[in-house]
Scaffold this active site. Structure first.
Site, PDB file in Angstrom:
ATOM      1  N   CYS A 110       0.860  -1.276  -0.055  1.00 27.76           N
ATOM      2  CA  CYS A 110      -0.073   0.099   0.084  1.00 27.76           C
ATOM      3  C   CYS A 110       0.877   1.172  -0.088  1.00 27.76           C
ATOM      4  O   CYS A 110       1.651   1.457  -1.037  1.00 27.76           O
ATOM      5  CB  CYS A 110      -1.006  -0.069   1.130  1.00 27.76           C
ATOM      6  SG  CYS A 110      -2.276   1.156   0.986  1.00 27.76           S
TER       7      CYS A 110
ATOM      8  N   LYS B   3     -12.312   8.009  -1.290  1.00 24.91           N
ATOM      9  CA  LYS B   3     -11.489   6.524  -0.865  1.00 24.91           C
ATOM     10  C   LYS B   3     -11.897   5.494  -1.922  1.00 24.91           C
ATOM     11  O   LYS B   3     -13.118   5.055  -2.235  1.00 24.91           O
ATOM     12  CB  LYS B   3     -11.871   6.425   0.457  1.00 24.91           C
ATOM     13  CG  LYS B   3     -10.991   5.097   0.954  1.00 24.91           C
ATOM     14  CD  LYS B   3     -11.417   5.031   2.379  1.00 24.91           C
ATOM     15  CE  LYS B   3     -10.430   3.778   3.116  1.00 24.91           C
ATOM     16  NZ  LYS B   3     -10.730   3.733   4.539  1.00 24.91           N
TER      17      LYS B   3
ATOM     18  N   SER C 128      -8.131  -0.658  -0.102  1.00 24.68           N
ATOM     19  CA  SER C 128      -8.250   0.773   0.811  1.00 24.68           C
ATOM     20  C   SER C 128      -7.313   1.570   0.654  1.00 24.68           C
ATOM     21  O   SER C 128      -6.215   1.766   1.389  1.00 24.68           O
ATOM     22  CB  SER C 128      -8.454  -0.053   2.263  1.00 24.68           C
ATOM     23  OG  SER C 128      -8.499   0.942   3.104  1.00 24.68           O
TER      24      SER C 128
ATOM     25  N   HIS D  59      -4.635  -5.005  -0.583  1.00 23.40           N
ATOM     26  CA  HIS D  59      -4.511  -5.559   0.855  1.00 23.40           C
ATOM     27  C   HIS D  59      -4.927  -7.176   0.864  1.00 23.40           C
ATOM     28  O   HIS D  59      -5.904  -7.542   1.377  1.00 23.40           O
ATOM     29  CB  HIS D  59      -5.341  -4.838   1.740  1.00 23.40           C
ATOM     30  CG  HIS D  59      -4.609  -3.687   1.956  1.00 23.40           C
ATOM     31  ND1 HIS D  59      -3.803  -3.395   3.008  1.00 23.40           N
ATOM     32  CD2 HIS D  59      -5.032  -2.244   1.809  1.00 23.40           C
ATOM     33  CE1 HIS D  59      -3.125  -2.161   2.929  1.00 23.40           C
ATOM     34  NE2 HIS D  59      -3.999  -1.277   2.127  1.00 23.40           N
TER      35      HIS D  59
ATOM     36  N   GLU E   8      -3.618  -9.247   2.738  1.00 18.79           N
ATOM     37  CA  GLU E   8      -3.527  -9.829   3.932  1.00 18.79           C
ATOM     38  C   GLU E   8      -4.787  -9.442   4.769  1.00 18.79           C
ATOM     39  O   GLU E   8      -5.152 -10.060   6.195  1.00 18.79           O
ATOM     40  CB  GLU E   8      -2.519  -9.158   4.556  1.00 18.79           C
ATOM     41  CG  GLU E   8      -2.449  -7.668   5.217  1.00 18.79           C
ATOM     42  CD  GLU E   8      -2.532  -6.565   3.915  1.00 18.79           C
ATOM     43  OE1 GLU E   8      -2.629  -5.486   4.444  1.00 18.79           O
ATOM     44  OE2 GLU E   8      -2.406  -6.976   2.948  1.00 18.79           O
TER      45      GLU E   8
ATOM     46  N   ARG F 261     -15.188   3.011  11.395  1.00 24.88           N
ATOM     47  CA  ARG F 261     -14.245   3.785  12.207  1.00 24.88           C
ATOM     48  C   ARG F 261     -14.418   5.116  11.200  1.00 24.88           C
ATOM     49  O   ARG F 261     -14.266   6.244  11.729  1.00 24.88           O
ATOM     50  CB  ARG F 261     -12.717   3.349  11.752  1.00 24.88           C
ATOM     51  CG  ARG F 261     -11.701   4.469  12.162  1.00 24.88           C
ATOM     52  CD  ARG F 261     -10.320   4.139  11.645  1.00 24.88           C
ATOM     53  NE  ARG F 261     -10.494   4.136  10.174  1.00 24.88           N
ATOM     54  CZ  ARG F 261      -9.589   3.728   9.313  1.00 24.88           C
ATOM     55  NH1 ARG F 261      -8.514   2.978   9.496  1.00 24.88           N
ATOM     56  NH2 ARG F 261      -9.665   3.978   7.877  1.00 24.88           N
TER      57      ARG F 261
END
EC number: 2.3.1.31
Length: 301
Positions: free
Chosen positions: A142, A163, A192, A235, A237, A249
C-alpha cells in the site's frame, strides 16, 4: 512448516486458535535447518492486527520462518501501547547491521501527506537504501509500495477524489511469473487507499512490470527486479471484517464496494480473497528461499 514468533505475542493465541502452527524458540532450535529470517517494518497504527495478518500468511508457507518486528527508531506509536512496542519491536537502528532474507514494509495512514512531510521519511529512505545491501527480497504494501517507488524511481502518487474501498476483480497479467504462480486469471483483492500510482507514470527502461491490475482501481502489483522488490498497492492480508471495521471507523462515510451482501452493512461479507493471499505470500517466500544465500552474511555481496 511453522512460523516462530515471541511466545507471548498476542498474535500467537489468535493463530493457534486458527490452526496455524506456531513454533517456540526451543522447538525451532531442535530443527537442523536454517529458518527464513523475515523483518516486518510495521508502520500501521494498529500494529497487533497487522502483525497477526502478516504472520498468518507467512505461517502457512512450507518453510520455517522467523518473523522479527521492526519499528521506525525515532517515531512514537500513538495507537499501540508502549509496553507492546518495547516487548516485541526492535528499532531499526538496532538491526541495521544485521541481514535478512526478506523485508515486508506495510502501509501507513499518511497517503494525503507529501512524502517529505512524513515525520519519519528520512529514516524510511535510509531503510529502503539499507534493504539493497542487507535484505535479499522486499515486499512493500500500500503506502509502503508507493513510497518505495517514489524513493527508487521518482514515481509520484496521485490523490483520489474519494476513498477506493471494497473488494475488486483484478486481472493476472503474468501467470507464468513466479510471484503469480497458481493465481487465477481474475481474482478478488481488497482495496483501501486514498492515493494511486498510475501506469502512465511508470518509467521505461527500469524493468518495472505490472503483474495485476483492476479496471476500477488501477494498478495492484508491480515487479521491480532491479530493487528485488514486489510492490503491492492493495491488501490480500486483510481479514474478512477489516473493511467493515474501517467503514465503522470512518463513521459510515465510505461504503466498501462489492463487499457487504446487498450493500447492507449489517450483512456478513464473504471472504473471496483468502486463498489468493496465501498464494501470493507463499510464492514470495518460496522465491525468496530459492534464491537467497545459505549464509546470511553473503546477502548483498
Amino acid at each position: 512448516m511453522p512460523i516462530r514468533i515471541a511466545d507471548n505475542l498476542p498474535a500467537r493465541r489468535t493463530l493457534e486458535a486458527e490452526g496455524v502452527i506456531v513454533m517456540s524458540e526451543t522447538e525451532a532450535a531442535r530443527q537442523d535447518i536454517r529458518p527464513m529470517r523475515i523483518a516486518l517494518l510495521n508502520l500501521m497504527p494498529d500494529k497487533i492486527t497487522t502483525e497477526t495478518q502478516i504472520a498468518r500468511l507467512l505461517g502457512a508457507t512450507p518453510l520455517q520462518v522467523d518473523l522479527e518486528l521492526v519499528r521506525i527508531s525515532d517515531h512514537v506509536s500513538k495507537n499501540t501501547s508502549a509496553g507492546h512496542i518495547s516487548a516485541f519491536y526492535r528499532p531499526w537502528d538496532d538491526v541495521r547491521a544485521e541481514k535478512y532474507d526478506g523485508l515486508i514494509v506495510t502501509g501507513a495512514p499518511v497517503e494525503t501527506i507529501p512524502y517529505e512531510e512524513v515525520s519519519y521519511w528520512d529514516e524510511l529512505r535510509r531503510i529502503f537504501d539499507w534493504s539493497q545491501s542487507n535484505v535479499h527480497r522486499t515486499l512493500s504494501v500500500c503506502w509502503g509500495a508507493m513510497a518505495a517507488l517514489y524513493h527508487f524511481h521518482g514515481i509520484e502518487k496521485h490523490g483520489l477524489p474519494t476513498k477506493a474501498s471494497g473488494v475488486f476483480r483484478h486481472v493476472n497479467h503474468a501467470p507464468a511469473s513466479p510471484w503469480m504462480r497458481g493465481l487465477p486469471d481474475v481474482f478478488d483483492v481488497p482495496v483501501s487507499r486514498w492515493s494511486e500510482v498510475r501506469r502512465e507514470d511508470l518509467p521505461e527502461g527500469r524493468g518495472l512490470s505490472v503483474l495485476a491490475d483492476s479496471a476500477e482501481t488501477g494498478l495492484c502489483l508491480i515487479d521491480d527486479p532491479a530493487m528485488r522488490t514486489l510492490h503491492m498497492f492493495n491488501h490480500l492480508e486483510y481479514d474478512t471484517l477489516t473493511l467493515a471495521g474501517e467503514y465503522a471507523r470512518d463513521e459510515g462515510k465510505y461504503l466498501p464496494r462489492n463487499y457487504f451482501p446487498g450493500d447492507d452493512p449489517q450483512a456478513m461479507p464473504a471472504n473471496t480473497w483468502r486463498g489468493h493471499g496465501h498464494l501470493l505470500y507463499g510464492n514470495w517466500i518460496n522465491e525468496t528461499y530459492q534464491t537467497t544465500p545459505y549464509d546470511l552474511a553473503d546477502i548483498g555481496r
